[in-house]
Design an enzyme around this catalytic site. Sequence first.
Site, PDB file in Angstrom:
ATOM      1  N   HIS A 184       1.026  -1.138   0.135  1.00  0.00           N
ATOM      2  CA  HIS A 184      -0.044   0.005  -0.069  1.00  0.00           C
ATOM      3  C   HIS A 184       0.851   1.270  -0.033  1.00  0.00           C
ATOM      4  O   HIS A 184       0.533   2.244  -0.715  1.00  0.00           O
ATOM      5  CB  HIS A 184      -0.863  -0.106   1.172  1.00  0.00           C
ATOM      6  CG  HIS A 184      -2.139  -1.206   1.176  1.00  0.00           C
ATOM      7  ND1 HIS A 184      -2.389  -1.727   0.200  1.00  0.00           N
ATOM      8  CD2 HIS A 184      -2.509  -1.738   2.305  1.00  0.00           C
ATOM      9  CE1 HIS A 184      -3.172  -2.399   0.367  1.00  0.00           C
ATOM     10  NE2 HIS A 184      -3.499  -2.499   1.706  1.00  0.00           N
ATOM     11  N   GLU A 419       3.447 -13.743 -20.261  1.00  0.00           N
ATOM     12  CA  GLU A 419       3.935 -13.594 -18.993  1.00  0.00           C
ATOM     13  C   GLU A 419       4.729 -14.878 -18.670  1.00  0.00           C
ATOM     14  O   GLU A 419       5.644 -15.026 -17.797  1.00  0.00           O
ATOM     15  CB  GLU A 419       3.013 -13.083 -17.983  1.00  0.00           C
ATOM     16  CG  GLU A 419       1.827 -13.584 -17.793  1.00  0.00           C
ATOM     17  CD  GLU A 419       0.777 -12.864 -16.881  1.00  0.00           C
ATOM     18  OE1 GLU A 419       1.182 -11.777 -16.384  1.00  0.00           O
ATOM     19  OE2 GLU A 419      -0.348 -13.354 -16.748  1.00  0.00           O
ATOM     20  N   ASN A 442       6.399  -8.245 -15.436  1.00  0.00           N
ATOM     21  CA  ASN A 442       6.868  -8.528 -13.866  1.00  0.00           C
ATOM     22  C   ASN A 442       6.763  -9.940 -13.783  1.00  0.00           C
ATOM     23  O   ASN A 442       7.436 -10.545 -13.237  1.00  0.00           O
ATOM     24  CB  ASN A 442       5.497  -7.919 -13.326  1.00  0.00           C
ATOM     25  CG  ASN A 442       5.221  -6.613 -13.235  1.00  0.00           C
ATOM     26  OD1 ASN A 442       5.799  -5.902 -13.498  1.00  0.00           O
ATOM     27  ND2 ASN A 442       3.741  -6.160 -13.117  1.00  0.00           N
ATOM     28  N   ASP A 443       5.733 -10.833 -14.387  1.00  0.00           N
ATOM     29  CA  ASP A 443       5.857 -12.244 -14.213  1.00  0.00           C
ATOM     30  C   ASP A 443       6.669 -12.858 -15.370  1.00  0.00           C
ATOM     31  O   ASP A 443       7.401 -13.782 -15.072  1.00  0.00           O
ATOM     32  CB  ASP A 443       4.528 -12.888 -14.480  1.00  0.00           C
ATOM     33  CG  ASP A 443       3.536 -12.853 -13.308  1.00  0.00           C
ATOM     34  OD1 ASP A 443       3.911 -13.020 -12.111  1.00  0.00           O
ATOM     35  OD2 ASP A 443       2.357 -12.473 -13.129  1.00  0.00           O
ATOM     36  N   CYS A 489       2.424  -4.287 -20.545  1.00  0.00           N
ATOM     37  CA  CYS A 489       1.625  -3.864 -19.796  1.00  0.00           C
ATOM     38  C   CYS A 489       2.203  -3.744 -18.044  1.00  0.00           C
ATOM     39  O   CYS A 489       1.727  -3.651 -17.079  1.00  0.00           O
ATOM     40  CB  CYS A 489       0.236  -4.331 -19.474  1.00  0.00           C
ATOM     41  SG  CYS A 489       0.201  -6.037 -19.306  1.00  0.00           S
TER      42      CYS A 489
END
Length: 560
Positions: A184, A419, A442-443, A489
């Site tokens: 967060h 990914e 990211n992955d 993305c």
Amino acid sequence: MRTLRGVAASPGTAIGTAYVYRPDVYDVPTGEATDPDKGIAQLAAALDAVAADLDDAAASATGAARDILDAQAAIARDPALRAAAEPAIRHRAQPARAILDAGERFARELEATGNDYLAARAPDVRHLCDLAARALAGAPPRTPPHAIAPCILIADDLTPADTIGLDPTLVRGIATSGGTRTSHTSVIARGLGIPAVVGVRGLLDSVEHGATVGIDSRIGQIVIDPSTEIVEQLTASGEAERVRHERLRAASGAGPTTTADGCRIEVAANVRGVEELRAALAEGAEAVGLLRTELLYIDRDRPPTQAEQEALLRGLHELLGRDRRLLVRTFDIGADKQVPFLPARPERNPELGVRGIRLARVHPDLLDTQLRAVAGTSSLGPTAVMAPMVATLEEVRWFVSRCRDAGIPSTVELGVMVEVPAMALMAAELAPLVDFVSIGTNDLTQYLCAADRRHAGLSALHDAFNPAVLRAIDLVCRGAGDTCWVGVCGEAASDPAWALLAIGLGVSELSMQGVAIPEVRAAIRAITREHCRDAARDAVLASDADTVRAIAQRLIKEQQ
Ligand code: PEP
Ligand code: MG
């Protein structure tokens, strides 16, 4: 002077006086409670009051903070949380102790799922249980940090409630010992444009209230008692960045993004809801390139209905208008991920388990409802839909036929995320099956480099500048040719230098956090596609990430 390393969470540099925030402590009642029924009723009343307060706070919040507060209120009302505390109260534990222990167990289970979204909920659970325990113990509510002068906020970790009232004109930077890029603190700091470094080990032992602290999130570093030279450097670069972002943001609004030689590149936003989209449009977003729909599914005891999903999509289309595309990613949740309405199936390696499209195949009804919501709103504006975690061509065919069977018209573009490395290797066979692919760096980086994306100790290995990642993207672009368009993305798209290499490889759409958009657009407009191609050619032949980074940064420097 001392330096500490952490994870770069929100871009920028800052220098200022440390405001070390330590939440006030309170005594949790000990000893045996006398009346379990009364204790259970008190706990229910305390959690109801916490949920109502969170509702009130959400009503006056916006953006990511609002989403987080809504989610916390839902957890406070979750019967499972209450039920988890009850056995201890029946055994005469004090209700405050029982809810703290139940919350801790709940939070640890979420962290153990290995799923970013669920793990990021663990602090929510701890926070709201702390609120309830304070009320049950008769202690005053936790006082959030309250900056009254310009400062660098130093904390163990911050709850969403702590971050809501932060005034970016006073809080110039944030450093926390807990947290990851997806926690967060990071999400909200990025949203507020406050430079932040998280996951700084030993932070609270090293920084005294009132010390001078510098933050350089470009390299994930904080400097305690910096030398005059470092102070001057950070002050100058912080000021230059602020002025630059404002200038870029002002320029960003005008027209589409094209390279200097006229090649159109779509710069889109990653969003989870309407408020994030509103903010991204103000930064110049040309589309939504990734709608993460998972938040609709977690923290609830039944799946979202078609009508609920249509309401979200309608709200997004209304903001986007008739010309800007909404790219919906179908839910990326997994059977291991304790979605309350699905039976939990613990897995040894959740990241390699039943997530994304694999879960959709186990519960096709869930996918169909989501696809029907996409179909039902697709006349409102340009729409695309894609599936996450696809690993085989057979899964792609299944997804495409499921989309058509759900009534998604041919005007809606269908695609999948790349990914899983297997899909990069199969790109030539994949391309004729879809209208587009979107690369989730990211992955993809996590799987290519076998480096857990949330593991702070492995961040050097989880590096999208690794030439192996660029080679994989090169394979995808070559495989796609003119048959389908290729987007990115993952987080890497928000790094202007990396983004230029991706364009050089053939990527035509980049989707990122709204705040990154002005800088990426400016970098694209200042360079030719040919120039990007030359650099990308060198980058895929490089032997390490540092060399690739140097090649990419040279591209940016040459423009200045
Ligand atoms: C990615 O993996 O790069 C991606 C965009 O998906 P997520 O971060 O939601 O897993
Ligand atoms: Mg992903």
